[in-house]
Design a protein around this motif. Structure first.
Motif, short mmCIF file in Angstrom:
data_model
loop_
_atom_site.label_atom_id
_atom_site.label_comp_id
_atom_site.label_asym_id
_atom_site.label_seq_id
_atom_site.Cartn_x
_atom_site.Cartn_y
_atom_site.Cartn_z
N ALA A 229 0.84 -1.19 0.00
CA ALA A 229 0.00 0.00 0.00
C ALA A 229 0.88 1.24 0.00
CB ALA A 229 -0.88 0.00 1.24
N GLY A 230 0.33 2.32 -0.56
CA GLY A 230 0.94 3.62 -0.36
C GLY A 230 0.75 4.00 1.09
N LYS A 231 1.53 4.97 1.55
CA LYS A 231 1.36 5.44 2.92
C LYS A 231 1.69 6.92 2.97
CE LYS A 231 4.55 2.18 4.39
NZ LYS A 231 5.55 1.68 3.45
N GLY A 232 1.23 7.60 4.00
CA GLY A 232 1.48 9.04 4.08
C GLY A 232 0.90 9.71 2.85
N LYS A 233 1.75 10.37 2.06
CA LYS A 233 1.28 11.10 0.88
C LYS A 233 0.65 10.17 -0.16
CE LYS A 233 5.45 12.71 -0.44
NZ LYS A 233 6.48 13.22 -1.36
N SER A 234 1.09 8.92 -0.20
CA SER A 234 0.53 8.00 -1.20
C SER A 234 -0.58 7.11 -0.63
CB SER A 234 1.64 7.16 -1.83
OG SER A 234 2.42 6.50 -0.85
N HIS A 235 -1.04 7.43 0.58
CA HIS A 235 -2.20 6.72 1.14
C HIS A 235 -3.37 6.89 0.17
CE1 HIS A 235 -4.94 5.03 4.01
NE2 HIS A 235 -5.65 6.13 4.11
N GLY A 236 -4.05 5.81 -0.10
CA GLY A 236 -5.12 5.87 -1.10
C GLY A 236 -4.72 5.18 -2.40
N TRP A 237 -3.42 4.83 -2.48
CA TRP A 237 -2.93 4.11 -3.66
C TRP A 237 -2.37 2.75 -3.24
CZ3 TRP A 237 -2.71 5.83 -8.85
CH2 TRP A 237 -3.27 7.10 -9.05
N ASP A 262 8.21 -5.12 -17.62
CA ASP A 262 6.82 -5.43 -17.27
C ASP A 262 6.28 -4.20 -16.56
OD1 ASP A 262 6.37 -8.50 -17.89
OD2 ASP A 262 8.40 -8.30 -17.13
N PHE A 263 5.42 -4.41 -15.57
CA PHE A 263 4.81 -3.22 -14.96
C PHE A 263 4.73 -3.29 -13.45
CE2 PHE A 263 2.37 -3.64 -19.06
CZ PHE A 263 2.95 -2.55 -19.69
N ILE A 264 4.65 -2.11 -12.88
CA ILE A 264 4.05 -1.98 -11.55
C ILE A 264 2.72 -1.30 -11.80
CG2 ILE A 264 4.14 -0.69 -9.39
CD1 ILE A 264 7.08 -1.38 -9.21
N MET A 265 1.66 -1.91 -11.33
CA MET A 265 0.34 -1.31 -11.53
C MET A 265 0.00 -0.47 -10.30
SD MET A 265 -3.26 -3.09 -12.59
CE MET A 265 -3.76 -3.68 -11.00
N ALA A 266 -0.26 0.80 -10.54
CA ALA A 266 -0.66 1.71 -9.45
C ALA A 266 -2.18 1.78 -9.45
CB ALA A 266 -0.05 3.08 -9.67
N VAL A 267 -2.77 1.53 -8.30
CA VAL A 267 -4.23 1.51 -8.20
C VAL A 267 -4.69 2.61 -7.24
CG1 VAL A 267 -6.24 0.13 -7.55
CG2 VAL A 267 -4.26 -0.98 -8.60
N ASN A 268 -5.54 3.47 -7.72
CA ASN A 268 -6.12 4.52 -6.90
C ASN A 268 -7.36 3.93 -6.21
OD1 ASN A 268 -7.40 6.75 -5.83
ND2 ASN A 268 -7.01 8.05 -7.61
N TRP A 269 -7.16 3.36 -5.01
CA TRP A 269 -8.29 2.64 -4.40
C TRP A 269 -9.32 3.59 -3.79
CZ3 TRP A 269 -8.88 3.24 0.85
CH2 TRP A 269 -7.75 3.45 1.64
N LYS A 270 -8.92 4.81 -3.48
CA LYS A 270 -9.91 5.79 -3.01
C LYS A 270 -10.89 6.09 -4.13
CE LYS A 270 -8.42 7.26 1.20
NZ LYS A 270 -9.14 7.30 2.44
N LYS A 271 -10.34 6.22 -5.34
CA LYS A 271 -11.18 6.44 -6.52
C LYS A 271 -12.09 5.23 -6.75
CE LYS A 271 -12.03 9.35 -9.68
NZ LYS A 271 -12.05 10.80 -9.41
N ALA A 272 -11.51 4.04 -6.60
CA ALA A 272 -12.30 2.82 -6.78
C ALA A 272 -13.46 2.80 -5.78
CB ALA A 272 -11.42 1.59 -6.61
N GLU A 273 -13.18 3.23 -4.56
CA GLU A 273 -14.24 3.32 -3.54
C GLU A 273 -15.36 4.25 -4.00
OE1 GLU A 273 -12.38 4.71 0.07
OE2 GLU A 273 -12.70 2.79 1.09
N GLU A 274 -14.97 5.39 -4.60
CA GLU A 274 -15.98 6.33 -5.10
C GLU A 274 -16.85 5.68 -6.17
OE1 GLU A 274 -14.16 9.96 -6.55
OE2 GLU A 274 -13.03 10.16 -4.67
N TYR A 275 -16.20 4.93 -7.06
CA TYR A 275 -16.96 4.26 -8.12
C TYR A 275 -17.92 3.23 -7.54
CZ TYR A 275 -14.29 6.41 -11.92
OH TYR A 275 -13.74 7.29 -12.81
N ILE A 276 -17.47 2.57 -6.50
CA ILE A 276 -18.36 1.58 -5.86
C ILE A 276 -19.57 2.31 -5.26
CG2 ILE A 276 -18.54 0.04 -3.85
CD1 ILE A 276 -17.26 -1.37 -6.20
N LYS A 277 -19.29 3.43 -4.58
CA LYS A 277 -20.38 4.23 -4.00
C LYS A 277 -21.34 4.72 -5.07
CE LYS A 277 -18.84 6.09 0.39
NZ LYS A 277 -17.56 6.78 0.58
#
Ligand code: K7E
Ligand code: CUA
Length: 659
Positions: A229-237, A262-277
């Motif tokens: 997980a991201g943390k501090g400034k990157s919390h939410g990713w 290959d890749f590191i996939m960065a996921v904005n899970w706060k955004k994903a939460e919004e989409y779920i809502k």
């Protein structure tokens, strides 16, 4: 064509190097003078840290002390454990239930402790099951597995179980992409590119730790390897390393090593939460088990759930981004500030370090180099902080000491390398014995590492211990990292194959309200016997329920007659002790399962199917008192249809039964 062939050869050569690894020089004289003193914990003294170590293919988790390396406990998680009756007692069997039925084994690679504000908080430790995808939560008040949730749409739950900084979610990515459970999986294997999908799961964690599969994100078919997980400034990713972006379905050692990055996939899970809502999640019908342990009934329940919400990463353009990362990245680690993301390409000769700020800038300014199956690919240089040059061979995992240093393991060159996160300069290197995989620094993947020790978990020990037949011990090695140079202070063998581990200050866990015994008054087990006077044997057709108690140093009842071949006998043993550390055991001759080990105040059940008429001794298996060896009894088994009446007693002779 020729180029491809050369690449394949390169991959094979490197592959065999990965397999064998090299033995570092000077392996004999790596221990210096005061090492023994640093690892020594005097008899009767406590260790400074608890170390929770995954057991790999043992499916268990083991608990060691640091810096002594002393083993305190093996906690059964995904595998049956006859020592503790785990998976053998009737109460624990539901914990191992899955959508495929009872699955008594798994492969536990990663442990992750719960966090509050990004700091290890000592409440729970989570573990992943790789094979039949599951996540377990272990309660650190009881050192017992309290909950297991299965993950649908997954195969090989490897990049798991990593948590967000307030334990909002425990997150998991699938290793094997597979056709989703809600689609038709009966397709040719070579249709990988069209039909195989990745899913990453966000499991919500409640106040009491209870887990709930909140949603999944469907991604292109690749292999997700690790995450953090991201943390501090990157919390939410959240950041996931992925390999096999070639989407190969055979001979991956060659075919998934084709691409330079290959890749590191960065996921904005706060955004994903919004989409779920906002209702963007699609309800998909799936099947997964959710198993919970109840501390009042001392019994697990298993529920099969049938629905999951899925967000589509290709449709919702701003939740996932791909960052190119060299050569099949494995470890994916975020530094304590949340600014630096370290990708470790297993076949790379450098370590790329990405900057969260730069990544955000690149996304904002659309510095993309195209897309990968609908997911924007950020330009490598646009997200890159820099590369650690010539750090070693085969980087796998990185932890942090909170003082601006990173420590990376190198499997192929068998070493741990310390480097400066900002300047990317290599500061120190030490050999490991041999082929190190994961490493752990107490709090080393949190916002507040405790530093002091670094533990390397090794795959191979070769000449380090006395030989033990075809299989040799696996091991951990403790380094003192309080100075500028790392210093090896101790080797210790481990249970199973250690992968990731977590460590926390002993006081944090010791003082978290450790449970000493269960209050007998609060025991709500349906077959509890709250006192010896209530002990009885009840027949219901061919089912016989023995309401039994145990207290130093006898069972009640301890003489039972009238059991017949063909009966199903359930010994519900209640341990009446109300004192710390006084378990009793229970075993009966011929039982085709494990023992029971019953904690004070607990009720536990052993199912027994007597197959032959005769006399069956039973006894306590845990040396509980001076008269433990007297803690025994007999069960008389008569042929089917016999008229021997059902009788039970303790301390009195049974009346002579009629023939
Ligand atoms: Cu590197 Cu399965 Cu975490 Cu082992 S994994 S080493
Ligand atoms: Cu009870 Cu031994």
């Amino acid at each position: 064509m020729k180029n491809k062939f050369v690449k394949a050869i390169f991959a094979i050569v490197l592959g065999s190097a990965l397999f064998t690894s090299c033995k570092p020089k000077n392996s004999g004289d790596a221990v210096s003078g005061d090492a023994a003193q640093k690892a020594y914990v005097a008899p009767g003294k406590y260790d400074e840290f608890y170390n929770f170590v995954s057991g790999g293919f043992s499916g268990q988790l083991s608990v060691y002390g640091l810096p002594s390396g002393r083993l305190f406990r093996v906690i059964p998680v995904f595998s049956v454990d006859p020592e503790k009756g785990w998976g053998y007692s009737e109460e624990t069997k539901p914990m191992l239930n899955t959508s495929s039925g009872f699955v008594p084994w798994d492969d536990l690679h990663h442990t992750e402790m719960s966090q509050t504000n990004g700091e290890v908080d000592g409440r729970w430790v989570f573990g992943n099951a790789n094979n039949t995808p599951r996540i377990a939560r272990i309660d650190l008040k009881t050192f017992k597995t309290a909950e297991i949730i299965e993950l649908p749409n997954s195969g090989g739950n490897h990049s798991s179980p990593f948590i967000t900084e307030n334990t909002e979610y425990v997150v998991a990515g699938t290793r094997f992409s597979v056709p989703a459970d809600y689609s038709n999986g009966d397709v040719p294997i070579n249709t990988y590119k069209e039909n195989f999908k990745g899913h990453i799961s966000f499991v919500k964690v409640g106040k009491e730790g209870e887990m709930d599969l909140a949603f999944q994100i469907v991604t292109p078919g690749v292999n997700f390897d690790l995450s953090h997980a991201g943390k501090g400034k990157s919390h939410g990713w959240f950041f996931f390393s992925c390999y096999n972006t070639e989407q190969a379905n055979t001979l991956l050692e060659v075919n998934a090593s084709q691409r330079d990055k290959d890749f590191i996939m960065a996921v904005n899970w706060k955004k994903a939460e919004e989409y779920i809502k906002a209702g963007k999640g699609k309800k998909q019908s799936v099947k997964y088990a959710h198993n919970k342990w109840n501390e009042k009934t001392h019994t697990a329940t298993s529920e099969i759930k049938t629905e999951v919400l899925v967000l589509d990463s290709a449709e919702l353009k701003d939740i996932c981004y791909m960052i190119p990362c060299p050569k099949s990245p494995h470890g994916c680690d975020v530094d304590p500030t949340g600014e630096y993301i370290v990708g470790s390409g297993k076949l790379a000769a450098l370590i790329p370090v990405f900057s969260f700020d730069k990544l955000m800038g690149a996304i904002k300014n659309k510095q993309f180099e195209g897309d990968y199956s609908g997911i924007p690919v950020v330009k490598y240089e646009a997200a890159l902080h820099g590369e650690v040059q010539k750090p070693g061979l085969g980087p796998l995992h990185t932890e942090f000491d909170g003082k601006g240093n990173a420590y990376t393991t190198f499997f192929v060159s068998s070493e741990v390398v310390k480097w400066d996160i900002k300047t990317l300069k290599v500061l120190d290197r030490v050999p490991t014995y041999y082929s190190v995989g994961h490493l752990c620094i107490p709090g080393g993947d949190s916002k507040k590492p405790f530093g002091k020790y670094l533990i390397a978990y090794n795959k191979i020990t070769k000449d380090r211990y006395l030989p033990t037949g075809p299989e040799l011990a696996q091991s951990a090695q403790i380094f003192d990292i309080s100075g500028d140079k790392m210093q090896l202070i101790l080797d210790f063998p481990t249970i199973g194959e250690p992968h990731y581990a977590q460590a926390a200050p002993a006081d944090l866990i010791r003082n978290n309200g450790q449970l000493k015994f269960y209050k007998i008054a609060d025991n709500n087990h349906p077959f509890v016997t709250k006192g010896e006077k209530e002990a009885k044997v009840v027949r219901e057709g061919n089912k016989v329920h023995v309401y039994m108690t145990s207290i130093r140093s006898h069972f009640a009842p301890d003489n039972i007659e009238g059991i017949k071949v063909g009966d199903e006998v359930y010994f519900h043993v209640t341990n009446l002790e109300q004192d710390w550390d006084v378990p009793h055991g229970f075993a009966i001759k011929g039982a085709d399962n494990g023992e029971l080990l019953i904690m004070p105040g607990e009720t536990t059940t052993l199912k027994w199917l007597p197959k032959k008429a005769g006399m069956y001794p039973m006894y306590c298996t845990d040396f509980c008192s001076a008269l433990h060896q007297e803690m025994q009894g007999y069960v008389r088994v008569s042929p089917a249809g016999s008229s021997v009446p059902l009788t039970w007693s303790v301390g009195t002779n049974l009346p002579k039964a009629t023939k």
